[in-house]
Write an enzyme that holds these catalytic residues in place. Structure first.
Site, PDB file in Angstrom:
ATOM      1  N   HIS A   6      59.788 -24.799 -49.029  1.00 48.12           N
ATOM      2  CA  HIS A   6      59.959 -26.127 -49.615  1.00 48.12           C
ATOM      3  C   HIS A   6      61.426 -26.286 -50.056  1.00 48.12           C
ATOM      4  CE1 HIS A   6      59.665 -29.030 -52.996  1.00 48.12           C
ATOM      5  NE2 HIS A   6      58.711 -29.573 -52.268  1.00 48.12           N
ATOM      6  N   VAL A   8      62.946 -26.937 -52.740  1.00 49.72           N
ATOM      7  CA  VAL A   8      63.408 -26.370 -54.015  1.00 49.72           C
ATOM      8  C   VAL A   8      63.518 -24.849 -53.975  1.00 49.72           C
ATOM      9  CG1 VAL A   8      62.457 -28.247 -55.413  1.00 49.72           C
ATOM     10  CG2 VAL A   8      61.131 -26.148 -55.131  1.00 49.72           C
ATOM     11  N   LYS A   9      63.046 -24.219 -52.922  1.00 51.62           N
ATOM     12  CA  LYS A   9      63.025 -22.754 -52.874  1.00 51.62           C
ATOM     13  C   LYS A   9      64.390 -22.170 -52.486  1.00 51.62           C
ATOM     14  CE  LYS A   9      58.601 -22.418 -53.690  1.00 51.62           C
ATOM     15  NZ  LYS A   9      58.225 -23.589 -54.467  1.00 51.62           N
ATOM     16  N   PRO A  10      64.615 -20.882 -52.826  1.00 49.06           N
ATOM     17  CA  PRO A  10      65.910 -20.251 -52.494  1.00 49.06           C
ATOM     18  C   PRO A  10      66.242 -20.311 -51.007  1.00 49.06           C
ATOM     19  CG  PRO A  10      64.686 -18.863 -53.990  1.00 49.06           C
ATOM     20  CD  PRO A  10      63.750 -19.980 -53.593  1.00 49.06           C
TER      21      PRO A  10
END
Ligand SMILES: *Cc1c(COP(=O)(O)O)cnc(C)c1O
Length: 151
Positions: A6, A8-10
Site C-alpha cells: 500500500h 503508506v508502506k516502506p
C-alpha cells in the site's frame, strides 16, 4: 506470510502486496487464485489438449501485478535503507519535539524493538515519509503544539 505494498508502506507498488509460502500445494493454489483459478500446468489438469488448452479449477480473481508496479517496487527496494533511516530520524524528531508536552502522547520506540515507522500515530497520524523535509516537519510540530497549548 503476507506483505502490503500500500502507498503508506516502506515499500510500495502503488497498491497490492505479496504472499510467501513454503507449502507447495498452497503455492499452486495461490498461483491459480491470482489468475481466475486457471492453470496450464499439466500436473493439475484433468487432460492435456495442446498448448492453448487450460482449465479453470477454482474460483479466482485478477490479482496479477503489472510490470510497471514491479519496476516501482524494485526501485523502492534499492532505497529501503535510506528510507528507514530517514523515517526513524523523523520519528525521533517528533518524539523530541513533543517530549515536554503533556497533552501529546507519542508512539515511543518499544524497548529493544526497531520499528519501520511507516506511520507516526497514536491520536492522530502525523505526516511521515522519507521526502518530508525538516522544515515541513517543523511546521507540523509548530502547528500541533500551537493547537494543544491553546486548549
Ligand atoms: C497498510 C495500510 C493499509 C493497507 O493495507 P492492505 O493490507 O494493503 O490492504 C491501509 N491503511 C493504512 C493506514 C495502512 O497502514
Amino acid at each position: 506470510m503476507t506483505f502490503s505494498f500500500h502507498p503508506v508502506k516502506p515499500v510500495t507498488t502503488g497498491e497490492g502486496g505479496m504472499v510467501m509460502t513454503n507449502d507447495p500445494e498452497l503455492y499452486k493454489k495461490l498461483i491459480r487464485f491470482r489468475s481466475h483459478g486457471i492453470t496450464r500446468d499439466a500436473g493439475q489438469m484433468t487432460k492435456e489438449d495442446g498448448g492453448w488448452y487450460y482449465e479453470q479449477l477454482d474460483l479466482g480473481y485478477n490479482y496479477r501485478i503489472t510490470d510497471i508496479q514491479c519496476a516501482l517496487g524494485i526501485s523502492q527496494m534499492k532505497k529501503l535503507d535510506r528510507f528507514f533511516k530517514r523515517r526513524k530520524e523523523l520519528a525521533e524528531r517528533y518524539d523530541e519535539a513533543f517530549a515536554d508536552c503533556k497533552n501529546i502522547i507519542t508512539p515511543h520506540l518499544l524497548d529493544g524493538v526497531d520499528s519501520g515507522w511507516h506511520l507516526y500515530e497514536k491520536m492522530i497520524s502525523l505526516p511521515l515519509y522519507p521526502m518530508l523535509t525538516d522544515g515541513e516537519q517543523d511546521y507540523v510540530i509548530g502547528k500541533l503544539l500551537e493547537l494543544v497549548e491553546n486548549k
